[in-house]
Design an enzyme around this catalytic site. Sequence first.
Site, PDB file in Angstrom:
ATOM      1  N   SER A 224       0.837  -1.190   0.000  1.00  0.00           N
ATOM      2  CA  SER A 224       0.000   0.000   0.000  1.00  0.00           C
ATOM      3  C   SER A 224       0.881   1.253   0.000  1.00  0.00           C
ATOM      4  O   SER A 224       1.808   1.334  -0.816  1.00  0.00           O
ATOM      5  CB  SER A 224      -0.943  -0.047   1.215  1.00  0.00           C
ATOM      6  OG  SER A 224      -1.917   0.947   1.099  1.00  0.00           O
ATOM      7  N   ARG A 293     -13.399   6.474   8.389  1.00  0.00           N
ATOM      8  CA  ARG A 293     -12.915   5.082   8.437  1.00  0.00           C
ATOM      9  C   ARG A 293     -13.912   4.133   7.759  1.00  0.00           C
ATOM     10  O   ARG A 293     -13.522   3.134   7.157  1.00  0.00           O
ATOM     11  CB  ARG A 293     -12.683   4.667   9.896  1.00  0.00           C
ATOM     12  CG  ARG A 293     -12.084   3.294  10.069  1.00  0.00           C
ATOM     13  CD  ARG A 293     -10.703   3.186   9.453  1.00  0.00           C
ATOM     14  NE  ARG A 293      -9.997   1.991   9.872  1.00  0.00           N
ATOM     15  CZ  ARG A 293      -8.749   1.714   9.555  1.00  0.00           C
ATOM     16  NH1 ARG A 293      -8.050   2.532   8.812  1.00  0.00           N
ATOM     17  NH2 ARG A 293      -8.174   0.607   9.971  1.00  0.00           N
ATOM     18  N   ASP A 448      -8.613  -5.418  -5.819  1.00  0.00           N
ATOM     19  CA  ASP A 448      -8.256  -4.189  -5.082  1.00  0.00           C
ATOM     20  C   ASP A 448      -9.032  -2.992  -5.647  1.00  0.00           C
ATOM     21  O   ASP A 448      -8.847  -2.619  -6.808  1.00  0.00           O
ATOM     22  CB  ASP A 448      -6.738  -3.969  -5.206  1.00  0.00           C
ATOM     23  CG  ASP A 448      -6.208  -2.882  -4.284  1.00  0.00           C
ATOM     24  OD1 ASP A 448      -6.994  -1.999  -3.905  1.00  0.00           O
ATOM     25  OD2 ASP A 448      -5.010  -2.917  -3.948  1.00  0.00           O
ATOM     26  N   HIS A 485      -7.928  -4.684  -1.294  1.00  0.00           N
ATOM     27  CA  HIS A 485      -6.668  -4.031  -0.945  1.00  0.00           C
ATOM     28  C   HIS A 485      -6.013  -4.665   0.291  1.00  0.00           C
ATOM     29  O   HIS A 485      -4.800  -4.770   0.372  1.00  0.00           O
ATOM     30  CB  HIS A 485      -6.937  -2.544  -0.704  1.00  0.00           C
ATOM     31  CG  HIS A 485      -5.700  -1.754  -0.451  1.00  0.00           C
ATOM     32  ND1 HIS A 485      -4.741  -1.550  -1.420  1.00  0.00           N
ATOM     33  CD2 HIS A 485      -5.238  -1.127   0.660  1.00  0.00           C
ATOM     34  CE1 HIS A 485      -3.761  -0.830  -0.918  1.00  0.00           C
ATOM     35  NE2 HIS A 485      -4.024  -0.566   0.344  1.00  0.00           N
ATOM     36  N   ASP A 486      -6.825  -5.059   1.262  1.00  0.00           N
ATOM     37  CA  ASP A 486      -6.284  -5.595   2.521  1.00  0.00           C
ATOM     38  C   ASP A 486      -5.715  -7.010   2.412  1.00  0.00           C
ATOM     39  O   ASP A 486      -5.287  -7.574   3.423  1.00  0.00           O
ATOM     40  CB  ASP A 486      -7.361  -5.562   3.617  1.00  0.00           C
ATOM     41  CG  ASP A 486      -7.379  -4.227   4.341  1.00  0.00           C
ATOM     42  OD1 ASP A 486      -6.491  -3.399   4.066  1.00  0.00           O
ATOM     43  OD2 ASP A 486      -8.286  -4.013   5.162  1.00  0.00           O
TER      44      ASP A 486
END
Length: 509
Positions: A224, A293, A448, A485-486
């Site tokens: 990232s 968040r 992603d 993405h994670d």
Amino acid sequence: MMRSLFRSIPKRLGPNKLVFCRFQSSNPQMSFPCVDQAQERNRRYEESLQQFQTSSNEDPGACITSPSLASGPEPIYGKIVSGFKKFNYNNVFLCDHGGILPKFELAYETWGTLNEDRSNAILLHTGLSASSHAHSHPDNPQPGWWEQFIGPGKDLDTNKFYIICCNILGSCYGSTGPSSIDPGDGKHYATRFPIITVNDMVRTQILLLDHLKIDKLHASIGSSLGGMQSLAFGALAPHRTARIASISGGARSHPYSIALRFTQRQILMNDPQWNRGFYYDGIPPHTGMKLAREVATISYRSGPEWEQRFSTRRANPAVPPAMCPDFLIETYLDHAGEKFCLQYDPNSLLYISKAMDMHDMTASNQKLLAENRKKNQHKLEKYLAENPNVSQEDVIKANSNSVVLPDTPIEEISNEDRTPEPDVDSDLTAGLVPLRNIPTMIMGVESDNLMPVACQRETARCLEKAGNDKVVYHELNADESFYGHDTFLIYRKNFNLVGSKLKNFLEQS
Ligand SMILES: CC(=O)SCCNC(=O)CCNC(=O)[C@H](O)C(C)(C)COP(=O)(O)OP(=O)(O)OC[C@H]1O[C@@H](n2cnc3c(N)ncnc32)[C@H](O)[C@@H]1OP(=O)(O)O
């Protein structure tokens, strides 16, 4: 007579533990537990602030945390003061956009042993909100955010390598950032903190390597934002790393990612408690942070994962539909926001996410930054004139790390059949020339949403066009990972593709 209305909302306390919390509505007509919850958090914060102010001389503003936040990929740093080593750089540092830091600190942690010729160090660059605590150790036994990846015989093998993980400039986990005290006036920098770039972060890390007397790394790696840094390291100091690995990072941001981060910043900045960044003596903008968040979490994971994990199931089908978290995906997002909103400094989020947006390794942008730095040299000179006790030599050294671009543009390999590419491709190719001799692994994940796989393909393609014949490109398709993405943060035993591919790359001669 005033009538109190109660409404139950589900709350996850841990895997498979769904309990019901009761929040009292302040309005007898309507019940909105999620709104009550924010007010309740305000009240709790006010209370703990009062307690904190009476019981401690420490600064409540620096990385605020809540005692309920006892899980997650990172340890609860709360008043972050220990569990890491500190690099104190006591000289002036000129940032890419002209800001001056009279000095800075970086928190870092290490695992493994540095070999005799100091050649086995791996610099692990972090993502946006991560601390230096990637793995547990005696000074901080809590699991780190890459706990399963690091250790003897693991993907980052501590029998072979000396791993250094550094918390970035601008963060709040032990390094200098907006919540730090400006030595000029003894107050928090807040939004007086200078705009920083990914290059600035890396330049401070190069100074850390100087301090550790490590001339050349075995590898500069990260995911990232960490993947952006690992590439930037190659442009700033190509002679100082033998390998680069960039996972879900990229050589420049994608407009879609910028849009997602811009939205988060806008949400946060429009929380009245943000107060233009000056909230350190009061209540932080926790509602803005929570909502930001939630948006971030949408960008961190993927639709297919959520289809399988939550589908359109409601948390409690037995109660009537409500505006507050109701579907499982909603209670999940709510939980993610709640968990984070007092864990990380909001101003750090603003500065670091902005640095990610500006990350652009095209030759034209790197030249612009270099010109900027030249233009701002007079600020350093002024500082030196006003502070004759500061070593001029050190200041020049600290501020000399700039991009190593060739004086003449590279010649593109001619290929008549090739369809003309947009200018950005040649510009990025030219910007990646400094990395042409460094074996580089680029990894992308098809699912992603935040750093689209197109960015990873572009980086690998431009590296190859820049003359790098040691580019290793991996792309995880939807069958290999649907965590978006994670993916790089999620360890799956016997199916840890990120870790195993990284290990192969790091261990090949
Ligand atoms: C942009 C950059 O530079 S870096 C990338 C940024 N990414 C991040 O910051 C990652 C944020 N995500 C995390 O930290 C995650 O916890 C990970 C990636 C470490 C692990 O993911 P997973 O193992 O899939 O767990 P995930 O956090 O998604 O879900 C588990 C949590 O959600 C809760 N939960 C799960 N389903 C629900 C639900 N329907 N309702 C409420 N809560 C729920 C669980 O109780 C658990 O809570 P806990 O963490 O407080 O124990």
